[in-house]
Design an enzyme around this catalytic site. Structure first.
Site, PDB file in Angstrom:
ATOM      1  N   GLU A  25      52.769  14.299   7.966  1.00  0.00           N
ATOM      2  CA  GLU A  25      51.443  13.901   7.180  1.00  0.00           C
ATOM      3  C   GLU A  25      51.145  15.302   6.330  1.00  0.00           C
ATOM      4  OE1 GLU A  25      48.285  11.218   9.052  1.00  0.00           O
ATOM      5  OE2 GLU A  25      47.359  13.063   8.943  1.00  0.00           O
ATOM      6  N   HIS A  53      71.212  10.863  26.215  1.00  0.00           N
ATOM      7  CA  HIS A  53      71.895   9.897  26.360  1.00  0.00           C
ATOM      8  C   HIS A  53      71.379   8.702  25.757  1.00  0.00           C
ATOM      9  CE1 HIS A  53      73.779  11.719  30.062  1.00  0.00           C
ATOM     10  NE2 HIS A  53      73.007  12.721  30.019  1.00  0.00           N
ATOM     11  N   LYS A 110      44.278   1.522   4.311  1.00  0.00           N
ATOM     12  CA  LYS A 110      42.634   1.454   5.147  1.00  0.00           C
ATOM     13  C   LYS A 110      41.879   0.649   4.101  1.00  0.00           C
ATOM     14  CE  LYS A 110      42.338   6.316   6.719  1.00  0.00           C
ATOM     15  NZ  LYS A 110      41.398   7.665   6.740  1.00  0.00           N
TER      16      LYS A 110
HETATM   17  O1  PA5 Z   1      44.955  14.999  10.264  1.00  0.00           O
HETATM   18  C1  PA5 Z   1      44.186  14.371   9.782  1.00  0.00           C
HETATM   19  O2  PA5 Z   1      43.371  14.590   9.209  1.00  0.00           O
HETATM   20  C2  PA5 Z   1      44.125  12.763  10.461  1.00  0.00           C
HETATM   21  O3  PA5 Z   1      45.107  12.424  11.190  1.00  0.00           O
HETATM   22  C3  PA5 Z   1      42.898  12.421  11.176  1.00  0.00           C
HETATM   23  O4  PA5 Z   1      42.736  13.297  12.197  1.00  0.00           O
HETATM   24  C4  PA5 Z   1      42.630  11.072  11.466  1.00  0.00           C
HETATM   25  O5  PA5 Z   1      42.939  10.372  10.451  1.00  0.00           O
HETATM   26  C5  PA5 Z   1      41.547  10.988  12.076  1.00  0.00           C
HETATM   27  O6  PA5 Z   1      40.364  11.134  11.391  1.00  0.00           O
HETATM   28  P1  PA5 Z   1      39.137  11.496  11.642  1.00  0.00           P
HETATM   29  O7  PA5 Z   1      38.963  12.566  12.672  1.00  0.00           O
HETATM   30  O8  PA5 Z   1      38.299  11.686  10.400  1.00  0.00           O
HETATM   31  O9  PA5 Z   1      38.586  10.320  12.474  1.00  0.00           O
END
Ligand code: PA5
Length: 478
Positions: A305, A333, A447
């Site tokens: 990410e 394996h 989203k």
């Molecule tokens: O790393 C990140 O920013 C994301 O993976 C968030 O943690 C995830 O989308 C959850 O978001 P939030 O903490 O706002 O609910």
């Protein structure tokens, strides 16, 4: 400030062995030669300076977290009270709001923590509800005694559909079972200090929600394991969060070391070179310990990410290196055949453990059978370590680059050190690729379509756009 020595001898917490990514071992076409390593060193020297400069300006608050003992002691205090009242602690959160706690919990509590009898466990069980699969969520809720359950609603934005729907379901269940007034005693918000709907609910709601722990502004989900996001649930299940932070602190201090003895910088630099100039488009993170399997999940999110980005400062092609999860010896394996002989596009990073916490000996049986005699009297940990070393050597002989991160043991200090090192490496990688490692613009569009499909006000256009783009030729539904 806590002294370095509290993390133990930090030089032994983690070792990075990168011999098997060098041209000397895997050949000049696959591995890094002297000139490439020199170039990497120059880039890393610059990246390190730039990181420290930006940190001094307050741009990387995650790097200061290990030095702040206040949140850890608050979480410990809450846990000391909570363990008397609750049998189960449940994290409602997703992505960075769940993966860190889950990784550290699996690493540092016994693997059967949740199934131990109350007297032996001594702390609540921990459930991390990081999906909204109705089947698993129903099973989870049905198995809880709500009177003795505490929920952490963890969301930085306070806007995440998955977490908010879980929270709404839980609120209703608690109200039905325990009455409206009791709901707030079973719920703690972990969120931004000001923004988001959870703060609005604290200002006004029929449930009088009043308890929250703040996630410092500027610390995003995947860098938040050492905020209350990780520390609160981890303290509640008996993880030594002070030692965890001491390990992270040692890693942060080690980040100031010169490039060629700096694990975070080298991890970032080597992978960047292999990705950009050789064939390392994927990075397999392969712990040889079941307790570290979830560290690999956490790392997958962090690396993918943070670095998978279209927008690069130099206008180059999309950046990123696909992190893949594997577990040794199990995946020797299943996946290893591909890594040995399949497409030559992967770097394997073994995550080893020098000394396992259990000593299980293979008995001296069947000594007259050569297929079994070599096993007899050896430890399972030795076998696992030799398998890791053998696999690394086999890959190297096949000219497949690989490296090893070796933890001395799995302890709060080593896990803290490892996680902080990998977070630092991720930020440095962002600067090597010329991308912003702290954002995630690519997840927004999906989203918005979901909001449109769910009928959220203001997203009507997304529903129309979805319908317009939908190809539903029945001939293609087979
Ligand atoms: O790393 C990140 O920013 C994301 O993976 C968030 O943690 C995830 O989308 C959850 O978001 P939030 O903490 O706002 O609910």
């Amino acid at each position: 400030m806590v002294k370095k020595s509290e993390a133990g001898d930090e030089s032994k917490l983690l070792t990075l062995d990168y011999n098997n990514v060098t041209a000397e071992v895997v050949g000049a076409d696959k591995g890094l030669g002297r000139t490439e390593l020199e170039a990497m060193k120059r880039h890393l020297t610059y990246a390190q300076k730039s990181f420290l400069r930006r940190k001094a300006k307050g741009l990387y608050p995650f790097a200061d977290l290990p030095f702040d003992a206040k949140m850890a002691s608050l979480c410990r205090r809450l846990a000391t009270e909570g363990r008397k009242k609750y049998d189960d602690a449940v994290v409602l959160g997703i992505g960075g709001s769940a993966l860190g706690a889950n990784a550290v919990f699996s690493a540092l509590r016994p693997l059967n923590h949740n199934s131990l009898p109350d007297e032996t466990r001594g702390w609540p069980r921990l459930r991390v509800a990081d999906n909204i699969d109705p089947e698993s969520f129903e099973v989870l809720l049905d198995g809880l005694d709500l009177k003795k359950t505490f929920f952490y609603v963890i969301s930085k934005s306070g806007a995440t559909a998955e977490t908010m729907s879980q929270f709404m379901i839980v609120t209703e269940k608690l109200e039905k079972k325990l009455g409206r007034k009791s709901v707030k005693d079973h719920v703690l918000f972990v969120t931004d200090p000001e923004k988001g709907v959870l703060n609005k609910l604290m200002a006004s709601s029929p449930y009088d929600f009043s308890d929250s722990l703040s996630i410092p502004p500027g610390v995003g989900g995947r860098f938040s394991v050492f905020t209350a996001v990780g520390l609160a649930p981890l303290a509640m299940v008996g993880v030594d969060v002070a030692k965890l932070l001491a390990g992270a602190r040692a890693a942060q201090e080690d980040f100031e070391k010169p490039v060629m003895s700096n694990k975070a910088l080298l991890f970032a630099g080597l992978n960047h070179q292999l990705r950009s100039f050789k064939n390392g488009s994927s990075l397999v993170m392969m712990p040889y310990a079941d307790s570290l399997a979830r560290v690999s999940d956490w790392f997958g999110q962090l690396w993918n990410e943070s670095l998978g980005k279209a927008e690069r400062a130099d206008g180059g092609p999309p950046a990123g290196q696909t992190a893949i999860k594997a577990v040794g010896a199990t995946d020797q394996h299943s996946q290893l055949q591909l890594y040995m002989e399949g497409p030559e596009d992967k770097i394997v990073c073994f995550l080893g453990v020098e000394k396992y916490r259990a000593n299980v000996k293979i008995p001296r049986l069947f000594q007259d059978q050569p297929e079994l005699a070599y096993l007899s009297g050896r430890g399972l940990g030795d076998l696992l370590n030799f398998e890791r070393q053998g696999t690394a050597r086999a890959l190297a002989e096949n000219r497949r680059p690989n490296m090893t991160l070796l933890c001395s043991v799995v302890s709060p200090q080593t896990v803290g050190y490892l996680l902080q090192t990998l977070m630092l490496a991720t930020i440095v990688s962002g600067s090597l690729y010329g991308v912003d490692p702290l954002d995630q613009p690519g997840v927004e569009l999906g989203k918005k379509f979901t909001y449109g499909l769910m009928g959220r006000e203001g997203f009507e256009e997304m529903k129309a756009r979805y319908d317009k783009g939908l190809k539903s030729d029945p001939r293609r539904l087979v």
